[in-house]
Scaffold this motif. Structure first.
Motif, PDB file in Angstrom:
ATOM      1  N   UNK A  21       0.780  -1.236   0.000  1.00  0.00           N
ATOM      2  CA  UNK A  21       0.000   0.000   0.000  1.00  0.00           C
ATOM      3  C   UNK A  21       0.808   1.279   0.000  1.00  0.00           C
ATOM      4  N   UNK A  22       2.129   1.193  -0.142  1.00  0.00           N
ATOM      5  CA  UNK A  22       2.949   2.408  -0.156  1.00  0.00           C
ATOM      6  C   UNK A  22       2.577   3.290  -1.350  1.00  0.00           C
ATOM      7  N   UNK A  23       2.289   2.689  -2.484  1.00  0.00           N
ATOM      8  CA  UNK A  23       1.914   3.476  -3.662  1.00  0.00           C
ATOM      9  C   UNK A  23       0.630   4.260  -3.408  1.00  0.00           C
ATOM     10  N   UNK A  24      -0.290   3.663  -2.628  1.00  0.00           N
ATOM     11  CA  UNK A  24      -1.540   4.342  -2.290  1.00  0.00           C
ATOM     12  C   UNK A  24      -1.260   5.578  -1.456  1.00  0.00           C
ATOM     13  N   UNK A  25      -0.371   5.442  -0.460  1.00  0.00           N
ATOM     14  CA  UNK A  25      -0.059   6.556   0.436  1.00  0.00           C
ATOM     15  C   UNK A  25       0.740   7.653  -0.262  1.00  0.00           C
ATOM     16  N   UNK A  26       1.579   7.277  -1.215  1.00  0.00           N
ATOM     17  CA  UNK A  26       2.479   8.243  -1.828  1.00  0.00           C
ATOM     18  C   UNK A  26       1.837   9.029  -2.966  1.00  0.00           C
ATOM     19  N   UNK A  27       0.807   8.503  -3.602  1.00  0.00           N
ATOM     20  CA  UNK A  27       0.189   9.186  -4.744  1.00  0.00           C
ATOM     21  C   UNK A  27      -0.975  10.046  -4.277  1.00  0.00           C
ATOM     22  N   UNK A  28      -0.778  11.375  -4.318  1.00  0.00           N
ATOM     23  CA  UNK A  28      -1.844  12.275  -3.869  1.00  0.00           C
ATOM     24  C   UNK A  28      -2.884  12.498  -4.964  1.00  0.00           C
ATOM     25  N   UNK A  29      -2.618  11.963  -6.161  1.00  0.00           N
ATOM     26  CA  UNK A  29      -3.584  12.098  -7.250  1.00  0.00           C
ATOM     27  C   UNK A  29      -4.648  11.002  -7.220  1.00  0.00           C
ATOM     28  N   UNK A  30      -4.485  10.046  -6.319  1.00  0.00           N
ATOM     29  CA  UNK A  30      -5.488   8.999  -6.176  1.00  0.00           C
ATOM     30  C   UNK A  30      -5.469   7.946  -7.264  1.00  0.00           C
ATOM     31  N   UNK A  31      -4.287   7.698  -7.814  1.00  0.00           N
ATOM     32  CA  UNK A  31      -4.184   6.702  -8.884  1.00  0.00           C
ATOM     33  C   UNK A  31      -4.366   5.289  -8.338  1.00  0.00           C
ATOM     34  N   UNK A  32      -3.726   4.996  -7.224  1.00  0.00           N
ATOM     35  CA  UNK A  32      -3.730   3.637  -6.672  1.00  0.00           C
ATOM     36  C   UNK A  32      -4.735   3.517  -5.522  1.00  0.00           C
ATOM     37  N   UNK A  33      -5.326   2.348  -5.396  1.00  0.00           N
ATOM     38  CA  UNK A  33      -6.222   2.099  -4.253  1.00  0.00           C
ATOM     39  C   UNK A  33      -6.260   0.606  -3.946  1.00  0.00           C
ATOM     40  N   UNK A  34      -6.496   0.319  -2.675  1.00  0.00           N
ATOM     41  CA  UNK A  34      -6.635  -1.061  -2.207  1.00  0.00           C
ATOM     42  C   UNK A  34      -8.111  -1.436  -2.170  1.00  0.00           C
ATOM     43  N   UNK A  35      -8.453  -2.607  -2.706  1.00  0.00           N
ATOM     44  CA  UNK A  35      -9.842  -3.057  -2.660  1.00  0.00           C
ATOM     45  C   UNK A  35      -9.890  -4.472  -2.082  1.00  0.00           C
ATOM     46  N   UNK A  36     -11.016  -4.752  -1.434  1.00  0.00           N
ATOM     47  CA  UNK A  36     -11.254  -6.082  -0.864  1.00  0.00           C
ATOM     48  C   UNK A  36     -11.948  -6.955  -1.912  1.00  0.00           C
ATOM     49  N   UNK A  37     -11.432  -8.155  -2.106  1.00  0.00           N
ATOM     50  CA  UNK A  37     -12.063  -9.119  -3.007  1.00  0.00           C
ATOM     51  C   UNK A  37     -12.258 -10.436  -2.263  1.00  0.00           C
ATOM     52  N   UNK A  38     -12.939 -11.351  -2.893  1.00  0.00           N
ATOM     53  CA  UNK A  38     -13.156 -12.653  -2.259  1.00  0.00           C
ATOM     54  C   UNK A  38     -11.830 -13.365  -2.009  1.00  0.00           C
ATOM     55  N   UNK A  39     -10.838 -13.034  -2.830  1.00  0.00           N
ATOM     56  CA  UNK A  39      -9.526 -13.676  -2.686  1.00  0.00           C
ATOM     57  C   UNK A  39      -8.578 -12.879  -1.798  1.00  0.00           C
ATOM     58  N   UNK A  40      -9.088 -11.767  -1.243  1.00  0.00           N
ATOM     59  CA  UNK A  40      -8.248 -10.947  -0.370  1.00  0.00           C
ATOM     60  C   UNK A  40      -8.066  -9.545  -0.922  1.00  0.00           C
ATOM     61  N   UNK A  41      -7.100  -8.824  -0.340  1.00  0.00           N
ATOM     62  CA  UNK A  41      -6.844  -7.436  -0.740  1.00  0.00           C
ATOM     63  C   UNK A  41      -6.002  -7.415  -2.013  1.00  0.00           C
ATOM     64  N   UNK A  42      -6.365  -6.494  -2.931  1.00  0.00           N
ATOM     65  CA  UNK A  42      -5.512  -6.306  -4.101  1.00  0.00           C
ATOM     66  C   UNK A  42      -5.483  -4.826  -4.489  1.00  0.00           C
ATOM     67  N   UNK A  43      -4.474  -4.468  -5.251  1.00  0.00           N
ATOM     68  CA  UNK A  43      -4.282  -3.084  -5.669  1.00  0.00           C
ATOM     69  C   UNK A  43      -4.813  -2.879  -7.076  1.00  0.00           C
ATOM     70  N   UNK A  44      -5.510  -1.758  -7.271  1.00  0.00           N
ATOM     71  CA  UNK A  44      -5.976  -1.384  -8.604  1.00  0.00           C
ATOM     72  C   UNK A  44      -5.520   0.042  -8.895  1.00  0.00           C
ATOM     73  N   UNK A  45      -5.541   0.411 -10.173  1.00  0.00           N
ATOM     74  CA  UNK A  45      -5.059   1.730 -10.582  1.00  0.00           C
ATOM     75  C   UNK A  45      -6.075   2.431 -11.478  1.00  0.00           C
ATOM     76  N   UNK A  46      -6.307   3.729 -11.194  1.00  0.00           N
ATOM     77  CA  UNK A  46      -7.111   4.580 -12.067  1.00  0.00           C
ATOM     78  C   UNK A  46      -6.139   5.398 -12.904  1.00  0.00           C
TER      79      UNK A  46
END
Length: 501
Positions: A21-46
């Motif tokens: 989740x470091x990419x989530x914390x470092x990007x103030x433009x909101x490109x990266x985010x963590x989402x919950x899935x049935x298989x666990x947490x994963x990272x997605x990008x806008x």
């Protein structure tokens, strides 16, 4: 209808990614985010929000990220390029003026890259800077045309106020507001250690930085933001900003989102209000009017500080500079069309002004022809990228140069050209406390000192190779330059011969 695919794509190596989740914390433009899935947490990008600042790539601990240019494009057309079509879509949707930052990215000629430097061989021996003295100190300001003596024959030292620099390089105008407190402090600390000057820009001077006054140039722009007596007296020199290379003929604009409480106190304007400076100074419509302001500022500071007049490089720059040299100004700063900016209309930035190389050469030639070259010093700015550019600029007639973008790159800027948003992930072009704290002033200062120390070594090597042992001997010495791939008119304006001659 106006949908445009993202310019960049985020490539995430899932075999390396640890979903920290470091990419989530470092990007103030909101490109990266963590989402919950049935298989666990994963990272997605806008990817539509990505400005390619490389913050996430640089700080990813597992090196799982890469940003690549999108390969989706409009049908090839040299006239209607992707960027042109996308900008039309934006304006058709919004009805607004396009804003951009940094310098002009268009494919105009870079004359520095078409100029080569001479070197000594047999008859004119080179000088070894490691074993022989080499002078890179410069003094900016008026020069006396003749030696004056009293009735006893002693020399009368009646000189105008000057700027004494250990290097022929200064940090150019970048206002507090357009860049962060920590970026300004980095510049101030570095300028003090290097024995050069940095420029406040048109945003006034935070009182915390008054202690760096001996290495500070304070600016008086058309909006007069933050200008008062103590401010004028705090600096080593005063610069009247008549124009800027990135936006000749128009005023400045700092969005209200960047006018925080501290910036508002420094600029003396309300919090959250846009700081829009007029295109002209409303008390200057002629060289005579400019002369009045020059002497008003000299009077206000008891004739103790040199006055700089900064102008953008435009078509009639030689005539403009001739007038400024007669106005009482001590230094003329010329800013080429590739100069950086925190925000400017895209069309202005990319289509107005001329290259600094041509402007500088024409001004130096005009002042020499009129016999007034010693009345002023010349400072050149607008995309000085390396020590080689410094050497070429001085040989074309400059006494010293301004650097802006190069200094920001040394501080960590990745030229994502998103300064106008105020969301600089590197803590430079922002006023958001969380982001400002990412730039540590002492670290930033050290990087700036390292950069210019390296350039100083290289400048001495260049001069030694030419058989020259001082900046003064290099100034305007166009015999040391040759052009490659330039036409006769370009060579004539630059005042240099073609390679092989």
């Amino acid at each position: 209808m106006s949908y445009v695919y993202a310019d960049y794509e985020i490539k995430r190596d899932l075999t390396r990614c640890t979903t920290c989740g470091i990419c989530v914390k470092q990007c103030f433009n909101g490109v990266h985010s963590l989402i919950e899935t049935e298989k666990g947490v994963r990272l997605v990008s806008d990817e539509s929000k990505c400005v390619n600042c490389h913050r996430c790539v640089s700080l990813c601990p597992s090196r799982a990220l890469k940003i690549v240019r999108s390969d989706l494009f409009f049908r090839e057309n040299d006239n209607w390029k992707d960027s042109v079509i996308k900008e039309i879509y934006k304006q058709a949707e919004s009805g607004g003026v396009l804003l951009s930052s940094m310098g002009c990215p268009e494919e105009y000629p870079v004359y520095f890259d078409k100029i080569l430097i001479n070197a000594s061989q047999v008859t004119n021996p080179s000088i070894d800077p490691l074993r022989e003295p080499m002078e890179t100190k410069v003094t900016l300001g008026k020069r006396n045309h003749e030696i004056q003596r009293d009735k006893n024959g002693h020399i009368v030292c009646n000189t105008s106020p000057r700027l004494n620099l250990e290097l022929p390089i200064m940090f150019s105008a970048m206002s507090y507001g357009s860049i962060s407190y920590n970026a300004h402090k980095s510049l101030a600390l570095a300028a003090t250690e290097l024995g050069i000057c940095y420029n406040t820009g048109e945003g006034g001077l935070n009182k915390d930085f008054f202690k760096y006054g001996k290495n500070t140039i304070v600016q008086v722009a058309s909006g007069r933001f933050g200008v008062y007596k103590d401010y004028l007296e705090a600096g080593a020199a005063i610069e009247i900003k008549m124009g800027q290379g990135a936006k000749p003929g128009i005023g400045g604009h700092l969005p209200g989102a960047k006018i925080t409480e501290d910036v508002s106190m420094t600029r003396m304007i309300p919090v959250g209000t846009d700081a829009i400076s007029p295109a002209p100074h409303h008390d200057i419509y002629s060289i005579e009017d400019l002369k009045q302001l020059v002497f008003a500022l000299k009077e206000a500071t008891e004739y103790k500080k040199p006055i700089i007049v900064k102008v953008a490089a435009v078509h009639n720059i030689a005539a403009v500079a001739s007038g400024i040299a007669r106005s009482g100004a001590d230094i003329i700063a010329i800013d080429g069309f590739r100069g950086g900016t925190g925000a400017a209309p895209t069309r202005i930035r990319d289509n107005v002004g001329i290259p600094i190389e041509l402007a500088l050469a024409s001004v130096d030639s005009r002042l020499r022809e009129e016999g007034i070259r010693e009345n002023v010093s010349l400072v050149a700015g607008g995309s000085i990228r390396s020590s080689a550019d410094v050497v070429k600029a001085i040989a074309l007639g400059a006494d010293a140069v301004y650097i802006g973008t190069a200094a920001l790159v040394a501080l960590g800027c990745h030229l994502c050209r998103n300064c106008q948003s105020g969301k600089c992930n590197w803590g430079i072009a922002t006023q958001i406390p969380e982001l400002v704290g990412r730039l540590e002033p002492e670290t930033g200062s050290k990087r700036l000192v390292n950069l210019l120390t390296a350039w100083d070594h290289e400048i001495k090597e260049f001069m030694g190779g030419m058989g020259i042992n001082s900046i003064e001997a290099l100034k305007g010495n166009r015999l040391m330059l040759r052009g490659v791939g330039l036409n006769e008119k370009e060579l004539a304006i630059l005042g240099i011969k073609h390679a092989g001659e």
